[in-house]
Design a protein around this motif. Sequence first.
Motif, PDB file in Angstrom:
ATOM      1  N   VAL A 256       0.848  -1.195   0.000  1.00 25.28           N
ATOM      2  CA  VAL A 256       0.000   0.000   0.000  1.00 25.28           C
ATOM      3  C   VAL A 256       0.878   1.239   0.000  1.00 25.28           C
ATOM      4  O   VAL A 256       1.749   1.395   0.858  1.00 25.28           O
ATOM      5  N   MET A 257       0.679   2.093  -0.988  1.00 23.99           N
ATOM      6  CA  MET A 257       1.399   3.367  -1.091  1.00 23.99           C
ATOM      7  C   MET A 257       0.393   4.485  -0.833  1.00 23.99           C
ATOM      8  O   MET A 257      -0.653   4.524  -1.467  1.00 23.99           O
ATOM      9  N   ARG A 258       0.717   5.365   0.079  1.00 23.68           N
ATOM     10  CA  ARG A 258      -0.207   6.456   0.433  1.00 23.68           C
ATOM     11  C   ARG A 258       0.015   7.677  -0.464  1.00 23.68           C
ATOM     12  O   ARG A 258       1.131   7.954  -0.885  1.00 23.68           O
ATOM     13  N   GLU A 259      -1.074   8.380  -0.710  1.00 24.41           N
ATOM     14  CA  GLU A 259      -0.991   9.668  -1.408  1.00 24.41           C
ATOM     15  C   GLU A 259      -0.758  10.763  -0.376  1.00 24.41           C
ATOM     16  O   GLU A 259      -1.226  10.620   0.767  1.00 24.41           O
ATOM     17  N   PRO A 260      -0.083  11.836  -0.676  1.00 26.17           N
ATOM     18  CA  PRO A 260       0.520  12.151  -1.980  1.00 26.17           C
ATOM     19  C   PRO A 260       1.658  11.174  -2.294  1.00 26.17           C
ATOM     20  O   PRO A 260       2.438  10.824  -1.422  1.00 26.17           O
ATOM     21  N   LEU A 261       1.668  10.763  -3.537  1.00 25.93           N
ATOM     22  CA  LEU A 261       2.543   9.694  -3.987  1.00 25.93           C
ATOM     23  C   LEU A 261       3.923  10.216  -4.365  1.00 25.93           C
ATOM     24  O   LEU A 261       4.040  11.191  -5.085  1.00 25.93           O
ATOM     25  N   SER A 262       4.943   9.535  -3.877  1.00 29.65           N
ATOM     26  CA  SER A 262       6.308   9.800  -4.332  1.00 29.65           C
ATOM     27  C   SER A 262       6.620   8.802  -5.439  1.00 29.65           C
ATOM     28  O   SER A 262       6.604   7.590  -5.211  1.00 29.65           O
ATOM     29  N   LEU A 263       6.883   9.303  -6.642  1.00 26.47           N
ATOM     30  CA  LEU A 263       7.185   8.398  -7.761  1.00 26.47           C
ATOM     31  C   LEU A 263       8.455   7.613  -7.500  1.00 26.47           C
ATOM     32  O   LEU A 263       8.565   6.454  -7.886  1.00 26.47           O
ATOM     33  N   THR A 264       9.416   8.226  -6.828  1.00 30.85           N
ATOM     34  CA  THR A 264      10.662   7.531  -6.514  1.00 30.85           C
ATOM     35  C   THR A 264      10.387   6.350  -5.586  1.00 30.85           C
ATOM     36  O   THR A 264      10.876   5.245  -5.812  1.00 30.85           O
ATOM     37  N   ALA A 265       9.585   6.600  -4.548  1.00 30.05           N
ATOM     38  CA  ALA A 265       9.230   5.519  -3.620  1.00 30.05           C
ATOM     39  C   ALA A 265       8.432   4.436  -4.338  1.00 30.05           C
ATOM     40  O   ALA A 265       8.644   3.236  -4.114  1.00 30.05           O
ATOM     41  N   LEU A 266       7.507   4.838  -5.203  1.00 30.82           N
ATOM     42  CA  LEU A 266       6.721   3.883  -5.970  1.00 30.82           C
ATOM     43  C   LEU A 266       7.633   3.024  -6.849  1.00 30.82           C
ATOM     44  O   LEU A 266       7.491   1.806  -6.906  1.00 30.82           O
ATOM     45  N   ALA A 267       8.579   3.659  -7.512  1.00 31.30           N
ATOM     46  CA  ALA A 267       9.518   2.919  -8.367  1.00 31.30           C
ATOM     47  C   ALA A 267      10.323   1.917  -7.550  1.00 31.30           C
ATOM     48  O   ALA A 267      10.558   0.788  -7.995  1.00 31.30           O
ATOM     49  N   ASP A 268      10.744   2.310  -6.339  1.00 31.41           N
ATOM     50  CA  ASP A 268      11.504   1.402  -5.472  1.00 31.41           C
ATOM     51  C   ASP A 268      10.665   0.171  -5.094  1.00 31.41           C
ATOM     52  O   ASP A 268      11.149  -0.947  -5.120  1.00 31.41           O
ATOM     53  N   VAL A 269       9.396   0.414  -4.748  1.00 29.47           N
ATOM     54  CA  VAL A 269       8.493  -0.684  -4.378  1.00 29.47           C
ATOM     55  C   VAL A 269       8.261  -1.598  -5.572  1.00 29.47           C
ATOM     56  O   VAL A 269       8.307  -2.825  -5.447  1.00 29.47           O
ATOM     57  N   VAL A 270       8.014  -1.020  -6.733  1.00 25.72           N
ATOM     58  CA  VAL A 270       7.783  -1.819  -7.942  1.00 25.72           C
ATOM     59  C   VAL A 270       9.019  -2.662  -8.258  1.00 25.72           C
ATOM     60  O   VAL A 270       8.929  -3.861  -8.544  1.00 25.72           O
ATOM     61  N   ARG A 271      10.185  -2.052  -8.173  1.00 23.86           N
ATOM     62  CA  ARG A 271      11.446  -2.767  -8.444  1.00 23.86           C
ATOM     63  C   ARG A 271      11.618  -3.932  -7.461  1.00 23.86           C
ATOM     64  O   ARG A 271      11.944  -5.054  -7.853  1.00 23.86           O
ATOM     65  N   ALA A 272      11.386  -3.670  -6.174  1.00 23.98           N
ATOM     66  CA  ALA A 272      11.549  -4.708  -5.157  1.00 23.98           C
ATOM     67  C   ALA A 272      10.559  -5.848  -5.364  1.00 23.98           C
ATOM     68  O   ALA A 272      10.919  -7.024  -5.277  1.00 23.98           O
ATOM     69  N   ARG A 273       9.310  -5.500  -5.660  1.00 24.12           N
ATOM     70  CA  ARG A 273       8.285  -6.527  -5.873  1.00 24.12           C
ATOM     71  C   ARG A 273       8.544  -7.301  -7.170  1.00 24.12           C
ATOM     72  O   ARG A 273       8.279  -8.502  -7.237  1.00 24.12           O
ATOM     73  N   ARG A 274       9.058  -6.633  -8.160  1.00 28.37           N
ATOM     74  CA  ARG A 274       9.338  -7.276  -9.443  1.00 28.37           C
ATOM     75  C   ARG A 274      10.406  -8.355  -9.268  1.00 28.37           C
ATOM     76  O   ARG A 274      10.362  -9.404  -9.884  1.00 28.37           O
TER      77      ARG A 274
END
Length: 116
Positions: A96-114
């Motif tokens: 779960v990523m909270r808004e306001p969204l940090s694209l950098t944090a989102l990218a880190d989560v996506v990379r880790a989950r990938r």
Amino acid sequence: TAGALLIVETDPHMRQMLRGFFSDVWKPVLTTGSAMEALQIAGTTGQVISMLITDTTPSGLTYDALIARLRAIHPGMQVVLIAPEDFTGEPEGCEVMREPLSLTALADVVRARRNA
């Protein structure tokens, strides 16, 4: 090989921004603003969906129903849920990523989950 990234985001500007942000690092990136269209994409493209990024209010279904139905088609699919600041749910197996969204944090989560 990694499957597609599916972005379900009702806000068209946010959807385009996310698509642009991830299109350099992930192929293919599929986007829609509607839960029903997401299910159609997932069921008909012949493309494995390995990650879903969705907001908590996809049009047409609740986010948990959307996730359950997509996982029935693509069992190993990772999920990142973009939620408002006051969101209290803890959906199983979702980041779960909270808004306001940090694209950098989102990218880190996506990379880790990938790579998980």
